[in-house]
Write an enzyme that holds these catalytic residues in place. Structure first.
Site, PDB file in Angstrom:
ATOM      1  CD  GLU A 297      39.027  44.124  38.060  1.00  0.00           C
ATOM      2  OE1 GLU A 297      39.324  45.138  38.704  1.00  0.00           O
ATOM      3  OE2 GLU A 297      37.861  43.656  37.999  1.00  0.00           O
ATOM      4  CG  ASP A 377      37.137  50.491  39.436  1.00  0.00           C
ATOM      5  OD1 ASP A 377      35.994  50.499  38.961  1.00  0.00           O
ATOM      6  OD2 ASP A 377      37.555  49.580  40.175  1.00  0.00           O
ATOM      7  CD  GLU A 405      33.741  49.026  43.316  1.00  0.00           C
ATOM      8  OE1 GLU A 405      34.832  48.461  43.350  1.00  0.00           O
ATOM      9  OE2 GLU A 405      33.066  49.153  42.268  1.00  0.00           O
TER      10      GLU A 405
END
Length: 838
Positions: A297, A377, A405
Site C-alpha cells: 500500500e 483484509d 474497520e
C-alpha cells in the site's frame, strides 16, 4: 473453572452511572447474600516489595478487587506468615520463602491457582504469570464464584500482542474512540495515566506486548525526543507486564537519517539501524521488538532495491537479536497499482503466499511473519489464510482485528469471537495430518516452534469506553482469552465478560448473550454474504454500503459482478489458482462447487445469480432474504436492550441504546442499498416482492416541498427510490410535508436523512401542528465512524419516533434549517405498524 452462579433469586441494587473506563475491572459490590458465602483469607502476601514489580501491583490489585467486590479490606505485606493468606508471587519466590506447593512445572507466563487450603496460592512461572493469576482469582470472586480449585494454566503461544495504529500527530487510523493516548503533535504524551490504565486492562486478559504506533510508521518516531518519551510509556506499562514494541518505517535511514539509501544490504544502512536499536534499548531495556510493514500500500521496503522480503526482515532481526527482541514482519504485501480486474488470473488473495512461500528457509530465527486471518483484509467472512500451511520453518502469528474497520466501526454491535473461531478452528490438513490453526499451528506444536502467537489491531482512544462503545469491549476481552487458549468457547468468554461488566442479573446475562451471539451473523447478512466480502466502499472509508465500488478498482477486493453472474473464480482449473495454495485435501474441497460450503461459495467460484445453493435457494434470492433477515435481527436489538432498563446504570444504558437504535436504522440502509443494487444489475425480482416495494414509506420527492429541490445521489442505490431532496441553499429554513393515507392507529414514524461532516442541520418533526420532537445532524460528534462529506451510504441514517397515534388524513411536516455543508437532506418518512421493519 466453572462454579455455581447465583443469578436467579437475587435482588440487585443499581450502581451509580458508569462511563466505561473500568471496563470489566469494575469490581462491583456483590449482593450481601453472595458475600456471606465467600471464604477469604485475612491478608495478602505479595512476594516482592519493589513498586514497579508485577507481583507488587498484583498485591494492590487483589486488595482493590476484594474491597470492591466483597467490601473487605485486606492488608498487603511482603513476607510470608503463618496466618491465612492470599499469597501471590513466583513459584521460586514462594518456595524460597519456605512455602510448599503442588504446582506442576509451568511454562513462561503460566500460573498455578490453588484456593483449597487456608492459604490461597497464586504462583506464576514468572512475575507476569503471577499477575495473571491474581486477575484470574479476582475474576472468579467478582462473578460470585467461590469454587475451591487447584489448577495450572499455560498460554497457548508466547506472543500475545496488540497493535495500535496511532499516528504521531495524535490521530488514529481506523480508530473510532477519539484521539491517541500515546501521541500528540508528533511527540509522545507527557501524562501516562491512561497508558497505565490501558496496560492494566491488557494484563487482566494476559496480553504481554503492545506496538503503540501505526504500522504505516512515521520516521519521526525515532527522534531522540520521542525515544525518551517512548521510554516513559514503557515505564508506565512495565509494572503490568506489558512490553512495548515499535513500528518502523523502512525508509527511515534516508528520510530521517539523511542517508542516500535505505537498501537493507548497504553497510551504512545496517550501521544506522544498529545505532538506532542501541539507542532505543537504552530508553526501553525490555523492548519487545519491531513491527514492520514493507512494500504494501505504498510503504517502502526491500523490493525497492530488488532485495527479498527476507533480506529486509533480517536487517532488523540482526540489529535487535543481541537484546532479545523479535521482529514481527507483516505478510500483508500486495501491489495494488498493478492489479487488473480484466485479467481473470489477477487476484490480491494470492499475494501473501506468492511473496512468502519461497522464503520459508531464509528468515532469521527471531522473525515472526504476522499473517492476517484471511487473504484479503478483515472481511466479515474469509477463508483462513493458506500462508499458515507454508511457514513450516518460519515463526508465524495471526493478525486479528478488534477495531471494527469493515465491521461497523464500533457503531454496529458485532461480537467477533465467533468469526475468529471459524479461522482458529479450521484444519489445514498439512500433509494429510491434523493442523488446526489455533490449537496446532499457532501453538507451535504442528511445526515444532517455540515462537508463535497472536496480534490484534485494537486502536483504543481517549473515549472513556476505550473503543467508542460499551459492548465493543467484549471483543478486546475475547481476544485476550482466545490468545491464551484458542479452544475456549466463545459463549463462555462472552458470559464471563458480561458478568464482570454488567453484573450477575440473569436477564442481563441472557439478553446480552442473545444479542451478541446473533450480531456477527446479522452483520454479515445485511452487508455481504456467501463469501462475497463486506460490500462497503472499498475506495473510501470502509463503512457504509457501496457494492459498485467493489469492482473496477485497483485494490483487488473484487466481486466480478455483471448482469448474469457474480463471484471470484479462484479455482486452479479455470480461475486465479488461489484454491491451489492450500494443502491438497483443503484445495480439493474448495476447487469444487459441490464441496465448497455456501458461506464461501462466491469467494471461490463465479456463478450465475440463478445458481442453486445447498439450501435450495438461488444466489440472488439468498441475497435478498439474508439482507432482510439481517436488518430484522438488528431491528430487534433496541427492543431487547430496552428490556434491561433499570437493570443497567443509566449512563451506559442510554449510550448503548442510542447506538443500537442507530444500527437498526443503518442496517436498513445497508439492506436497501445492496438489494436495490443487485436487483438493478441482475434484473431478477425478489420472489417475496420486497425489493423496491415500500408501502409504508412516503418518499421525500413526492411530498410538498418548500425551499427544497429533488436530486439524485451517488451511488444511486444509497437512496430509496434513487432520489432525495435537499435545500436549495445552506442558510434558509425549509420544509417538506405530506398527508398520510394510512388507517388510523399507532405507528412508529421513522425519518430517513443524511448526516454529513462539517455541518449540523436542524430538524423538527410535526404531526399536524404538534411537535413530535427535534434533532440535529451531529452524529460526527456522537459516533466514532470515519466521517464523510457525501450524501451516500455512509451518511444515510434514520431517527425514529415511537408509538405515535395517527389518524388517516393527518399531515406530517418536517421543518429544517441547513448548516454548513449539510443541506438537510431527506430521503423518506416511514409510517410503521407494530412488527414492520422498513
Amino acid at each position: 473453572m466453572r462454579g455455581i452462579w447465583f443469578l436467579t433469586t437475587l435482588s440487585f441494587g443499581l450502581v451509580a452511572a458508569e462511563d466505561g473506563l473500568n471496563a470489566w475491572l469494575r469490581y462491583a459490590r456483590l449482593p450481601d447474600n453472595i458475600i456471606r458465602q465467600a471464604e477469604i483469607p485475612s491478608n495478602i502476601v505479595s512476594l516482592n516489595s519493589t513498586e514497579t514489580s508485577p507481583v507488587y501491583v498484583a498485591g494492590l490489585e487483589l486488595q482493590k478487587g476484594i474491597n470492591g467486590a466483597l467490601g473487605k479490606t485486606l492488608d498487603v505485606t511482603h513476607k510470608s506468615n503463618k496466618r491465612s493468606s492470599i499469597v501471590v508471587g513466583t513459584v521460586d519466590a514462594f518456595t524460597a520463602a519456605g512455602g510448599k506447593t503442588n504446582a506442576p512445572e509451568l511454562e513462561e507466563d503460566g500460573f498455578w491457582l490453588d484456593t483449597k487450603g487456608k492459604t490461597v496460592q497464586i504462583l506464576g512461572q514468572n512475575e507476569r504469570g503471577a499477575l495473571y493469576g491474581a486477575f484470574e482469582y479476582l475474576s472468579m470472586l467478582a462473578q460470585g464464584n467461590f469454587t475451591k480449585v487447584a489448577y495450572a494454566t499455560n498460554p497457548s503461544a508466547s506472543i500475545r500482542w496488540v497493535n495500535q495504529w496511532d499516528n504521531m500527530d495524535g490521530t488514529i487510523e481506523r480508530g473510532y474512540a477519539g484521539l491517541s493516548i500515546f501521541f500528540k503533535n508528533n511527540t509522545t504524551i507527557a501524562n501516562t495515566t491512561r497508558v497505565a490504565e490501558y496496560a492494566r486492562l491488557l494484563a487482566s486478559i494476559r496480553i504481554n506486548g503492545i506496538v503503540a504506533n501505526n504500522v504505516n510508521a512515521n520516521p519521526i518516531t525515532l527522534s531522540d525526543e520521542n525515544m525518551a518519551g517512548l521510554g516513559k510509556i514503557a515505564d508506565a506499562m512495565r509494572p503490568w507486564g506489558v512490553r512495548l514494541g515499535l513500528s518502523l518505517n523502512f525508509a527511515s535511514p534516508q528520510t530521517l537519517g539523511g542517508l542516500s539509501t535505505f537498501d537493507p544490504l548497504d553497510k551504512s544502512v545496517i550501521t544506522w539501524w544498529n545505532d538506532q536499536t542501541a539507542k532505543l534499548y537504552k530508553h526501553i531495556p525490555d523492548m519487545a521488538g519491531y513491527l514492520v510493514k514493507a512494500n504494501s500500500e505504498g510503504q517502502p521496503g526491500p523490493l525497492t532495491y530488488n532485495r527479498t522480503l527476507a533480506e529486509g526482515a533480517n536487517l532488523f532481526a540482526k540489529a535487535i537479536k543481541p537484546y532479545g527482541g523479535i521482529v514481527m514482519f507483516r505478510a500483508f504485501v500486495y501491489d495494488y497499482q498493478n492489479l487488473n480486474e480484466s485479467n481473470w488470473k489477477d487476484d490480491r488473495a494470492n499475494a501473501a503466499v506468492d511473496h512468502f512461500r519461497h522464503l520459508d528457509d531464509e528468515f532469521d530465527d527471531n522473525i515472526v511473519v504476522q499473517v492476517k486471518y484471511g487473504p484479503i483484509d478483515f472481511q466479515a467472512r474469509e477463508p483462513a489464510s493458506p500462508l499458515f500451511a507454508h511457514l513450516r520453518n518460519t515463526a508465524s502469528a495471526i493478525e486479528l482485528q478488534v477495531t471494527q474497520e469493515y465491521l461497523g466501526q464500533q457503531c454496529h454491535l458485532a461480537y467477533l469471537a465467533p468469526l475468529w473461531k471459524t479461522i482458529l478452528d479450521f484444519d489445514l490438513r498439512v500433509d494429510g495430518e491434523k493442523s488446526v490453526i489455533g490449537e496446532d499451528v499457532l501453538s507451535g506444536k504442528r511445526f515444532n516452534k517455540t515462537l508463535s502467537g497472536y496480534a490484534a489491531v485494537v486502536n483504543v482512544g481517549q473515549n472513556t469506553t476505550w473503543l467508542g462503545t460499551h459492548l465493543a469491549m467484549s471483543n478486546l476481552y475475547a481476544y485476550g482469552r482466545i490468545a491464551w487458549d484458542p479452544t475456549v468457547d466463545e459463549v463462555v468468554i462472552l458470559q464471563d465478560w458480561t458478568r464482570l461488566t454488567y453484573g450477575l442479573n440473569r436477564k442481563v446475562l441472557d439478553t446480552i448473550t442473545d444479542m451478541s451471539m446473533q450480531s456477527w451473523e446479522a452483520y454479515e447478512n445485511y452487508t455481504g454474504n456467501l463469501g462475497v466480502q463486506t460490500l462497503t466502499d472499498i475506495t473510501y472509508n470502509h463503512y457504509g454500503p457501496n457494492p459498485q465500488s467493489m469492482d473496477n478498482n485497483p485494490w483487488g477486493q473484487w466481486t466480478r459482478a455483471d448482469s448474469d453472474s457474480i463471484g471470484m473464480d479462484r479455482t486452479v482449473w479455470n480461475g486465479t489458482g488461489f484454491s491451489g495454495q492450500y494443502p491438497s485435501e483443503v484445495a480439493a474441497q474448495f476447487e469444487s462447487i459441490e464441496t465448497t460450503p455456501d458461506d464461501l461459495l462466491l469467494w471461490f467460484h463465479h456463478v450465475p445469480y440463478t445458481h442453486i445453493l445447498k439450501s435450495g435457494k438461488t444466489v440472488i434470492q439468498h441475497f435478498y432474504d439474508a439482507h432482510y433477515d439481517g436488518a430484522e435481527t438488528a431491528a430487534s436489538f433496541p427492543k431487547k436492550w430496552t428490556s434491561l432498563k433499570g437493570l443497567i446504570d443509566k449512563q451506559r444504558f442510554e449510550e448503548m441504546l442510542f447506538r443500537l437504535e442507530y444500527q437498526a436504522g443503518h442496517a436498513i440502509v445497508w439492506r436497501d442499498s445492496i438489494v436495490q443494487f443487485y436487483n438493478n444489475v441482475s434484473g431478477i425480482p425478489d420472489a417475496a416482492g420486497r425489493v423496491g416495494h415500500h408501502p409504508w414509506r412516503v418518499e421525500a420527492e413526492d411530498m410538498t416541498l418548500h425551499g427544497y429541490r429533488v436530486t439524485g445521489v451517488n451511488p444511486f442505490q444509497a437512496a430509496s427510490g434513487f432520489q432525495i431532496v435537499q435545500t436549495t441553499d445552506n442558510s434558509t429554513a425549509a420544509s417538506v410535508q405530506t398527508k398520510l393515507d394510512y388507517p388510523s392507529g399507532r405507528y412508529d414514524l421513522a425519518v430517513a436523512y443524511y448526516d454529513l461532516y462539517e455541518g449540523e442541520a436542524k430538524y423538527e418533526l410535526f404531526l399536524n401542528d404538534r411537535s413530535l420532537g427535534s434533532w440535529v445532524g451531529d452524529l460526527e460528534h456522537k459516533l466514532g465512524y470515519t466521517l464523510t462529506r457525501g450524501i451516500d451510504g455512509h451518511s444515510a441514517t434514520r431517527v425514529t419516533f415511537k408509538d405515535v397515534r395517527i389518524r388517516k388524513g393527518d399531515v406530517v411536516r418536517i421543518e429544517t434549517l441547513p448548516n454548513g455543508r449539510e443541506t438537510a437532506p431527506l430521503d423518506y418518512i416511514a409510517v410503521l405498524p407494530a412488527g414492520i421493519v422498513d
